[in-house]
Design an enzyme around this catalytic site. Sequence first.
Site: not given
Ligand code: OAD
Length: 254
Positions: A79, A82, A114, A116, A131, A160, A227
């Site tokens: 972390y 990141r 996100n 971040d 999240h 803490c 995608e």
């Molecule tokens: P993913 O990494 O699973 O998916 C990212 C998506 O963004 C993919 O479908 C890519 O095609 C798309 N992508 C990448 N660059 C892009 C761009 N410039 N414009 C548009 N689309 C783009 O990330 P999340 O869906 O956020 O959870 O993942 C969901 C959760 O899984 C996260 O919050 C995290 C992870 O494990 C936890 O940590 C609880």
Amino acid sequence: MRRPNYAFRMWTKQPFSNKLLNRLRSSRYLLVLTGAGVSAESGVPTFRGKDGYWRKFSPQELATMDAFEKNSELVWEWYEYRRGLIREVQPNPAHYAIKDLEDRFAEFLLVTQNIDGLHQRAGSRKIAELHGNIWRDRCLKCGQVYDHKEVKLKGVPPKCACGGLLRPDVVWFGEALPQETLLQALQAAQFCDFLLTVGTSALVQPAASLPLLAQENGAFVVEINLEPTPLSERVNESIRGKAGEVLPGLVKKL
Ligand code: OAD
């Protein structure tokens, strides 16, 4: 070749159908759902893409309570790594376009997966963070939440004031989402007129079910992603393109 049975458009200078624009312009309540793809153009890695975190690291070793109990130092190091990376990057045009959308709709909610904080740095205020947030820590013993803006905390694992161990205030695999935030997101999905799902692979629940819940309740649902995802064939329109290009283009059309 069989034509896809859903409205699908590649990003061109005119990617928006009249139907999409008319529905958006006449909408009162807009819900935007974002995932890691929205921060990708800022330089934050996604999870499942080519250079995604889960291609290189195991979520079982870094993002579960079991992992934290086994090796809290390793989890904290990840972390801190990141945090260091996120602190160096800036919000991109997608984050700013979403902030513009917030200003243009009478009712609005940004539901983000996100952690971040880039949406807040771009000025977004009506946010439900499903999240959690990487800049907050939570005590395992007393539940106290701390805002920590520094990258490296004093002593890893940090403690803490009550002596309990601090953990990042984020949702790990196998954990429940913050209940009030989830409820807010579910209600927004039920009542919004239009939902934009941007930069998420739509593989993680319950976030992935929000677009379909909205659609079942009459909303017009549009996906923006580089995608195809499991949602692409089910939403009203799926636009294949970069969030940082498509979203500012959409704002200009309003
Ligand atoms: P993913 O990494 O699973 O998916 C990212 C998506 O963004 C993919 O479908 C890519 O095609 C798309 N992508 C990448 N660059 C892009 C761009 N410039 N414009 C548009 N689309 C783009 O990330 P999340 O869906 O956020 O959870 O993942 C969901 C959760 O899984 C996260 O919050 C995290 C992870 O494990 C936890 O940590 C609880």
